[in-house]
Design a protein around this motif. Structure first.
Motif, short mmCIF file in Angstrom:
data_model
loop_
_atom_site.label_atom_id
_atom_site.label_comp_id
_atom_site.label_asym_id
_atom_site.label_seq_id
_atom_site.Cartn_x
_atom_site.Cartn_y
_atom_site.Cartn_z
N HIS A 119 0.86 -1.19 0.00
CA HIS A 119 0.00 0.00 0.00
C HIS A 119 0.89 1.23 0.00
O HIS A 119 2.04 1.17 0.46
CB HIS A 119 -0.98 -0.01 1.18
CG HIS A 119 -0.32 0.25 2.51
ND1 HIS A 119 -0.07 1.51 2.99
CD2 HIS A 119 0.13 -0.62 3.46
CE1 HIS A 119 0.51 1.42 4.17
NE2 HIS A 119 0.66 0.14 4.48
N LEU A 120 0.37 2.30 -0.55
CA LEU A 120 1.11 3.57 -0.58
C LEU A 120 0.36 4.61 0.25
O LEU A 120 0.13 5.74 -0.19
CB LEU A 120 1.35 4.04 -2.02
CG LEU A 120 2.31 3.14 -2.82
CD1 LEU A 120 1.53 2.16 -3.68
CD2 LEU A 120 3.25 3.96 -3.68
N ALA A 177 -3.20 14.03 1.19
CA ALA A 177 -2.50 12.87 1.74
C ALA A 177 -1.33 13.40 2.57
O ALA A 177 -0.69 14.36 2.16
CB ALA A 177 -1.97 11.96 0.63
N PRO A 178 -1.08 12.84 3.76
CA PRO A 178 -1.91 11.82 4.42
C PRO A 178 -3.20 12.42 4.98
O PRO A 178 -3.44 13.60 4.79
CB PRO A 178 -0.98 11.34 5.54
CG PRO A 178 -0.08 12.50 5.83
CD PRO A 178 0.13 13.19 4.51
N ALA A 179 -4.02 11.60 5.64
CA ALA A 179 -5.28 12.07 6.19
C ALA A 179 -5.03 12.81 7.50
O ALA A 179 -4.25 12.34 8.34
CB ALA A 179 -6.21 10.88 6.46
N PRO A 180 -5.64 13.98 7.67
CA PRO A 180 -5.43 14.71 8.93
C PRO A 180 -5.94 13.89 10.12
O PRO A 180 -7.01 13.30 10.05
CB PRO A 180 -6.25 15.99 8.75
CG PRO A 180 -7.11 15.79 7.56
CD PRO A 180 -6.50 14.70 6.73
N GLY A 181 -5.13 13.85 11.17
CA GLY A 181 -5.53 13.14 12.39
C GLY A 181 -5.23 11.66 12.36
O GLY A 181 -5.50 10.95 13.33
N MET A 182 -4.67 11.17 11.27
CA MET A 182 -4.38 9.73 11.17
C MET A 182 -3.31 9.35 12.18
O MET A 182 -2.31 10.06 12.34
CB MET A 182 -3.90 9.42 9.76
CG MET A 182 -3.58 7.96 9.51
SD MET A 182 -5.00 6.90 9.76
CE MET A 182 -5.70 6.90 8.13
N PRO A 232 -2.17 11.97 -7.80
CA PRO A 232 -0.97 12.79 -7.62
C PRO A 232 -0.63 13.13 -6.16
O PRO A 232 0.55 13.34 -5.85
CB PRO A 232 -1.29 14.07 -8.41
CG PRO A 232 -2.22 13.61 -9.48
CD PRO A 232 -3.09 12.59 -8.79
N VAL A 233 -1.61 13.17 -5.26
CA VAL A 233 -1.23 13.48 -3.87
C VAL A 233 -0.41 12.34 -3.28
O VAL A 233 0.50 12.56 -2.47
CB VAL A 233 -2.44 13.85 -2.95
CG1 VAL A 233 -3.03 15.19 -3.36
CG2 VAL A 233 -3.50 12.77 -2.90
N THR A 234 -0.71 11.12 -3.70
CA THR A 234 0.08 9.98 -3.25
C THR A 234 1.49 10.06 -3.84
O THR A 234 2.49 9.81 -3.16
CB THR A 234 -0.61 8.66 -3.67
OG1 THR A 234 -1.89 8.61 -3.03
CG2 THR A 234 0.21 7.44 -3.29
N GLU A 235 1.57 10.44 -5.11
CA GLU A 235 2.88 10.59 -5.75
C GLU A 235 3.70 11.65 -5.04
O GLU A 235 4.91 11.49 -4.84
CB GLU A 235 2.70 10.95 -7.23
CG GLU A 235 1.99 9.85 -8.00
CD GLU A 235 1.94 10.10 -9.50
OE1 GLU A 235 2.06 9.13 -10.26
OE2 GLU A 235 1.76 11.27 -9.92
#
Ligand code: MV4
Length: 648
Positions: A222-223, A241-246, A302-305
């Motif tokens: 997973h990325l 990305a990443p998710a806020p609060g994660m 693209p946010v993952t990239e």
């Protein structure tokens, strides 16, 4: 690696895939409909094949035409991008039967995830948490009502073939169940030809967090996650990305679940596992549930990239060409924070209606990644999604990335179509969003505040007046600067259909006093551009024809109203005789009140060394003569106005 691939898509995502393929030395074949003959994706590709008329059903959705184009050009593989044929398992079968490679998962993997009920059963077996509920075969209303009671209200009825919120009904109490079921079923039947439903526990304050997965058919990684909670009517608006609060615990629990899901179907290529999160009590590792799997590259990849440094399209090509996964889980890490905002041609005040138009001006800021399928001069066609671009920013922290998003949006310049830029800007400045307090209801709750139209300041109006006068770079007194005489000029501009008059007094090449209504703005050109009442003003402005756009955080759009031109516009109705070209009025043969017949001579215009006789196209009465003999006129200038004989 492939020598040549065909990209079975259009727009920004076709451009995105072509860019990576070219970088890898893979040649590309674009396909295009009649509407896209001059599109950016065609220009970027090494070759292009025409596939049919603009309607997607006649072009971009035609699997057999795509396969024929690939075979004819010697492409070895087909990249489907997203939308169109990307999740059509029959297309995958046909591609493989033709001896080509589908750059994506197997037909079996797509089928396994196609229906919600079967996918949920499969995920339950694989040990992935699913929303508590009923997803069995018994569709008897009494049975479903009983299951709803067991789950506990509120419940959500969902079409098993559903998507985008269609065939979905929230039910708060048992008394409302039967009616909601009937209406969900009929909507599902119409939309998907399948009326089967499932029942779920309704998740309060849902957040949409999805995990990017990648498989090679044997192994999967997973990325990390993307948060797509900022949506309006199931349309994503800003993703991050990443998710806020994660928390690290929840991330590894979700990542593990996502990898399990991918492995359960022998997944190959890029995929997304969508989870729904109950955020009523913050993010908790036991409050996420599988929703669905998207078996393709997603719009928001693209946010993952940006946070992983991975080029997901490169990975897609490598895995499709038979390579193993390019990285192991332990090699992957999150760096900083990224946002993506979707810039649309849409009329926000009119209820987010899709807009069309030719983009006369389009500039993206440095410091942001702009994935776009259009260039200045291109049209937003009514046949396709009206997305102009995705703006992607990255920063070391969420706060820095959000500031960069705000600045990138403010520096984006679009003219020729209305856009959602102001709305995106308002979201980027939203306090709850800045706190990371996101959920799927945020936009709807604050819609009124988020869609307030930006105020037009006098500085912005004055800048438009300077542009109208050709003074954006100051006046040049030596070469043809025409404002010597008169030094005061009156200009009529329309702003959203409402006209205002401004009087500009040119005091020197770098000083203009502009009066708008009862206010006077002192404009001065310095090293940093024009200032207005000593405040440095809008950064940029352009004039294209009669349209003027001033960019000052948002685009403000004006139309230069030429009084003669306005009359000329009535010519279409046959009431006005216009100058067909620039010229000199040599003679006028009629005066107000004269009765004229079709073909009567009205005036002579001398232009390009020839005399042109202007005649009446119909019978009527001369209402007004708008020019005098000896006048020099512009093309389309109104010369004579007619009215019906019985109007008088
Ligand atoms: C839900 C839900 C609450 N509870 N399921 C909407 C579209 C589909 N993909 C799933 N959706 C939802 N499913 C349960 N059990 C709330 C939504 C939902 C939603 C989900 C994700 C992102 C935006 C949403 C907006 C409204 C409702």
């Amino acid at each position: 690696m492939f020598d040549k691939i065909l990209i079975a898509n259009r727009g920004e995502i076709a451009c995105r895939v072509i860019e990576t393929a070219s970088r890898m030395g893979v040649r590309t074949v674009a396909v295009y409909s009649d509407a896209d003959a001059n599109a950016k994706h065609v220009a970027l590709a090494d070759e292009a094949v025409h596939i049919g008329p603009p309607q997607p059903a006649e072009s971009y959705l035609k699997g057999d035409v795509m396969i024929a184009a690939a075979l004819a050009t010697g492409a070895q593989a087909i990249h489907p991008c997203y939308g169109f044929l990307s999740e059509n398992p029959d297309f995958v079968d046909a591609v493989e039967a033709a001896g080509l490679v589908f750059i994506g998962p197997s037909a079996a993997a797509i089928r396994a995830m196609g229906l919600k009920d079967a996918a949920k059963s499969l995920m339950t077996k694989a040990g992935v948490p699913v929303v508590p509920g009923y997803h069995g075969d018994n569709q008897d209303p009494a049975h479903l009502a009983q299951e709803a009671g067991k789950i506990g209200y509120p419940v959500l009825i969902k079409a098993v073939a559903g998507g985008g919120g269609k065939g979905m009904r929230k039910v708060g109490a048992p008394a409302d169940f039967a009616q909601a079921l009937a209406s969900a079923r009929s909507e599902a039947k119409t939309a998907f030809g399948n009326e089967a439903v499932l029942i779920e526990k309704y998740v309060e304050k849902p957040r949409h967090i999805e995990m990017q997965v990648f498989g090679d058919g044997k192994d999967a990684v997973h990325l990390f996650e993307r948060d797509c909670s900022l949506q309006r009517r199931h349309q994503k608006v800003i993703e991050e990305a990443p998710a806020p609060g994660m928390t690290p615990e929840m991330r590894s629990a979700m990542g593990e679940a996502a990898v399990k899901a991918a492995l359960a179907i022998g997944y190959k290529g890029a995929g997304t596992i969508e989870f729904i999160i109950d955020a009523s009590d913050g993010l908790r590792a036991d409050r996420f549930w599988f929703m669905e799997m998207n078996t393709r590259l997603q719009v928001e990849h693209p946010v993952t990239e940006a946070i992983t440094g991975v080029d997901l399209v490169e990975w897609q090509l490598r895995v499709a060409a038979g390579e193993a996964l390019p990285a192991r889980q332990a090699d992957l890490a999150i760096n900083g924070h990224a946002f993506e905002a979707r810039l649309y041609a849409e009329d926000v005040p009119a209820g987010f209606l899709p807009a069309t138009g030719r983009l006369t001006h389009l500039e993206f800021p440095a410091g942001a990644r702009a994935d776009s399928g259009v260039r200045a001069g291109d049209a937003i066609s009514p046949f396709y999604d009206p997305m102009i671009a995705k703006l992607i920013v990255h920063g070391p922290t969420r706060a820095v990335a959000l500031k960069r998003l705000e600045r990138a949006l403010a520096a984006t310049e679009v003219a020729g179509s209305v856009t959602n830029l102001a709305f995106l800007g308002a979201l980027a400045r939203h306090e709850g969003f800045a706190r990371g307090d996101v959920d799927t209801g945020l936009i709807e709750r604050d819609l009124a505040a988020l869609t307030v139209e930006p105020e037009v300041s006098d500085a912005v109006r004055a800048m438009a007046v300077l542009v109208a006068l050709g003074l954006e770079r100051g006046g040049d007194w030596s070469t043809g600067f025409t404002l010597w005489e008169p030094l005061a000029q009156s200009i009529v501009l329309a702003e959203g259909g409402v006209e205002f008059t401004a009087v500009a007094r040119v005091l020197s090449p770098r000083e203009v006093a502009i009066t708008i209504g009862d206010r006077c703005v002192a404009c001065r050109l310095g090293a940093a551009g024009w200032s207005f009442d000593n405040v440095v003003g809008p950064a940029n402005a352009v004039r294209i024809g009669q349209d003027i756009s001033v960019f000052a955080g948002h685009g403000f759009h004006f139309t230069l109203a030429d009084p003669l031109q306005r009359l000329g516009d009535a010519a279409a109705a046959g009431n006005v005789i216009e100058a067909p070209m620039p010229g000199l009025v040599k003679a006028v043969f009629v005066s107000a009140g004269d009765v004229v017949k079709t073909g009567d001579r009205l005036a002579i215009l001398e232009a390009m060394k020839m005399e042109h006789v202007l005649t009446s196209a119909r019978d009527g009465v001369v209402a007004e003569v708008l020019v005098a003999e000896g006048a020099q006129v512009e093309p389309h200038a109104a010369l004579i106005r007619l009215e019906e004989a019985n109007d008088a």
